[in-house]
Design a protein around this motif. Structure first.
Motif, PDB file in Angstrom:
ATOM      1  N   ASP A  33      56.541  36.150 -47.961  1.00 19.45           N
ATOM      2  CA  ASP A  33      56.072  36.723 -46.713  1.00 19.45           C
ATOM      3  C   ASP A  33      54.849  35.899 -46.302  1.00 19.45           C
ATOM      4  O   ASP A  33      54.030  35.536 -47.158  1.00 19.45           O
ATOM      5  CB  ASP A  33      55.671  38.188 -46.882  1.00 19.45           C
ATOM      6  N   MET A  34      54.710  35.616 -45.015  1.00 21.43           N
ATOM      7  CA  MET A  34      53.583  34.826 -44.526  1.00 21.43           C
ATOM      8  C   MET A  34      52.873  35.581 -43.407  1.00 21.43           C
ATOM      9  O   MET A  34      53.487  36.415 -42.726  1.00 21.43           O
ATOM     10  CB  MET A  34      54.069  33.475 -43.988  1.00 21.43           C
ATOM     11  N   GLY A  35      51.612  35.246 -43.226  1.00 22.04           N
ATOM     12  CA  GLY A  35      50.908  35.942 -42.150  1.00 22.04           C
ATOM     13  C   GLY A  35      49.560  35.337 -41.839  1.00 22.04           C
ATOM     14  O   GLY A  35      49.152  34.329 -42.428  1.00 22.04           O
ATOM     15  N   TRP A  36      48.928  35.971 -40.883  1.00 19.21           N
ATOM     16  CA  TRP A  36      47.570  35.593 -40.474  1.00 19.21           C
ATOM     17  C   TRP A  36      46.701  36.844 -40.437  1.00 19.21           C
ATOM     18  O   TRP A  36      47.125  37.908 -39.948  1.00 19.21           O
ATOM     19  CB  TRP A  36      47.584  34.948 -39.089  1.00 19.21           C
ATOM     20  N   TYR A  37      45.490  36.705 -40.959  1.00 19.80           N
ATOM     21  CA  TYR A  37      44.466  37.722 -40.870  1.00 19.80           C
ATOM     22  C   TYR A  37      43.249  37.090 -40.198  1.00 19.80           C
ATOM     23  O   TYR A  37      43.155  35.859 -40.103  1.00 19.80           O
ATOM     24  CB  TYR A  37      44.075  38.221 -42.267  1.00 19.80           C
ATOM     25  N   ARG A  38      42.329  37.927 -39.778  1.00 19.86           N
ATOM     26  CA  ARG A  38      41.081  37.401 -39.215  1.00 19.86           C
ATOM     27  C   ARG A  38      39.910  38.273 -39.647  1.00 19.86           C
ATOM     28  O   ARG A  38      40.075  39.446 -39.969  1.00 19.86           O
ATOM     29  CB  ARG A  38      41.162  37.291 -37.693  1.00 19.86           C
ATOM     30  N   GLN A  39      38.738  37.655 -39.588  1.00 15.52           N
ATOM     31  CA  GLN A  39      37.538  38.361 -40.032  1.00 15.52           C
ATOM     32  C   GLN A  39      36.335  37.894 -39.239  1.00 15.52           C
ATOM     33  O   GLN A  39      36.166  36.689 -39.008  1.00 15.52           O
ATOM     34  CB  GLN A  39      37.295  38.116 -41.530  1.00 15.52           C
ATOM     35  N   VAL A  40      35.522  38.856 -38.819  1.00 18.60           N
ATOM     36  CA  VAL A  40      34.246  38.554 -38.191  1.00 18.60           C
ATOM     37  C   VAL A  40      33.157  39.016 -39.142  1.00 18.60           C
ATOM     38  O   VAL A  40      33.364  39.914 -39.963  1.00 18.60           O
ATOM     39  CB  VAL A  40      34.102  39.226 -36.814  1.00 18.60           C
TER      40      VAL A  40
END
Length: 117
Positions: A33-40
Protein backbone atom coordinates in the motif's frame (compact mmCIF):
# COMPACT_ATOMS: atom_id res chain seq x y z
CA UNK A 1 13.67 -2.98 3.93
CA UNK A 2 12.01 -0.37 1.72
CA UNK A 3 13.58 2.97 0.93
CA UNK A 4 11.44 5.88 -0.22
CA UNK A 5 12.75 9.00 -1.93
CA UNK A 6 10.43 11.93 -2.58
CA UNK A 7 10.87 14.62 -5.18
CA UNK A 8 8.92 17.53 -6.59
CA UNK A 9 8.34 19.85 -3.65
CA UNK A 10 8.91 23.59 -3.69
CA UNK A 11 7.14 26.92 -3.79
CA UNK A 12 3.96 27.57 -5.76
CA UNK A 13 1.34 30.29 -5.79
CA UNK A 14 -2.18 29.66 -4.57
CA UNK A 15 -4.30 28.18 -7.32
CA UNK A 16 -1.31 26.54 -8.92
CA UNK A 17 -0.36 22.90 -9.35
CA UNK A 18 2.47 20.69 -8.24
CA UNK A 19 3.34 17.03 -8.68
CA UNK A 20 5.13 14.98 -6.06
CA UNK A 21 6.80 11.70 -6.87
CA UNK A 22 8.14 8.94 -4.67
CA UNK A 23 10.50 6.22 -5.81
CA UNK A 24 10.48 3.03 -3.77
CA UNK A 25 13.04 0.27 -3.54
CA UNK A 26 12.08 -3.37 -3.30
CA UNK A 27 11.19 -6.15 -5.67
CA UNK A 28 7.56 -6.42 -4.63
CA UNK A 29 6.37 -2.82 -4.96
CA UNK A 30 3.01 -3.92 -6.32
CA UNK A 31 2.29 -5.61 -2.98
CA UNK A 32 2.73 -2.40 -0.96
CA UNK A 33 0.00 0.00 0.00
CA UNK A 34 1.38 3.46 -0.83
CA UNK A 35 0.40 6.92 0.25
CA UNK A 36 1.17 10.48 1.15
CA UNK A 37 0.94 12.19 4.52
CA UNK A 38 1.71 15.76 5.48
CA UNK A 39 2.77 17.59 8.59
CA UNK A 40 3.02 21.18 9.73
CA UNK A 41 5.05 22.26 12.76
CA UNK A 42 3.26 21.63 16.01
CA UNK A 43 0.66 19.33 14.50
CA UNK A 44 0.35 15.61 13.99
CA UNK A 45 1.14 14.03 10.68
CA UNK A 46 -2.07 13.61 8.73
CA UNK A 47 -3.21 11.43 5.88
CA UNK A 48 -3.44 13.03 2.45
CA UNK A 49 -4.12 10.07 0.18
CA UNK A 50 -3.65 6.33 0.04
CA UNK A 51 -3.56 3.94 -2.91
CA UNK A 52 -3.87 0.27 -2.13
CA UNK A 53 -2.35 -2.68 -3.92
CA UNK A 54 -5.70 -3.07 -5.70
CA UNK A 55 -5.51 0.49 -6.99
CA UNK A 56 -8.34 1.70 -4.81
CA UNK A 57 -7.80 5.16 -3.37
CA UNK A 58 -8.78 7.11 -0.32
CA UNK A 59 -8.41 10.87 0.19
CA UNK A 60 -8.56 13.18 3.14
CA UNK A 61 -11.59 15.44 2.97
CA UNK A 62 -9.63 18.71 2.53
CA UNK A 63 -7.96 17.47 -0.67
CA UNK A 64 -10.82 15.60 -2.34
CA UNK A 65 -11.40 16.82 -5.86
CA UNK A 66 -8.06 18.64 -5.97
CA UNK A 67 -5.42 15.94 -5.43
CA UNK A 68 -4.95 12.69 -7.32
CA UNK A 69 -2.77 9.81 -6.22
CA UNK A 70 -1.49 7.27 -8.73
CA UNK A 71 1.05 4.49 -8.87
CA UNK A 72 3.17 2.91 -11.55
CA UNK A 73 4.10 -0.61 -10.56
CA UNK A 74 6.48 -0.93 -13.51
CA UNK A 75 8.56 2.00 -12.24
CA UNK A 76 8.07 1.52 -8.48
CA UNK A 77 6.70 5.02 -8.15
CA UNK A 78 3.74 6.73 -6.55
CA UNK A 79 2.71 10.23 -7.54
CA UNK A 80 0.56 12.93 -6.06
CA UNK A 81 -0.87 15.47 -8.46
CA UNK A 82 -1.96 18.54 -6.54
CA UNK A 83 -4.19 21.11 -8.23
CA UNK A 84 -5.89 24.26 -7.01
CA UNK A 85 -3.39 24.51 -4.21
CA UNK A 86 -4.21 26.59 -1.15
CA UNK A 87 -1.96 28.18 1.46
CA UNK A 88 -3.29 25.66 3.99
CA UNK A 89 -1.75 22.88 1.88
CA UNK A 90 1.66 24.15 2.99
CA UNK A 91 3.40 21.32 4.81
CA UNK A 92 6.14 18.75 4.64
CA UNK A 93 4.82 15.87 2.55
CA UNK A 94 5.94 12.34 3.36
CA UNK A 95 5.76 9.30 1.16
CA UNK A 96 4.49 6.20 2.94
CA UNK A 97 4.62 2.49 2.22
CA UNK A 98 3.09 -0.42 4.07
CA UNK A 99 4.25 -3.95 3.47
CA UNK A 100 2.36 -7.02 4.58
CA UNK A 101 3.36 -10.32 6.16
CA UNK A 102 4.89 -8.83 8.17
CA UNK A 103 3.12 -5.48 8.37
CA UNK A 104 5.75 -2.74 8.42
CA UNK A 105 5.37 0.97 7.73
CA UNK A 106 8.09 2.94 5.95
CA UNK A 107 8.51 6.69 5.51
CA UNK A 108 10.42 8.93 3.18
CA UNK A 109 12.47 11.87 4.39
CA UNK A 110 9.81 14.39 3.41
CA UNK A 111 9.62 17.21 0.91
CA UNK A 112 8.52 20.75 1.64
CA UNK A 113 5.54 22.18 -0.21
CA UNK A 114 4.90 25.88 0.27
CA UNK A 115 1.85 27.59 -1.20
CA UNK A 116 1.99 31.37 -1.18
CA UNK A 117 -1.12 33.52 -1.09
Amino acid sequence: QVQLVESGGGLVQAGGSMRLSCAASGRTFSSYDMGWYRQVPGKQRELVAIIATTGSTNYAEPVKGRFTISRDNTKNTVNLQMNSLKPEDTAVYFCYARTFRPTIDYWGQGTQVTVSS
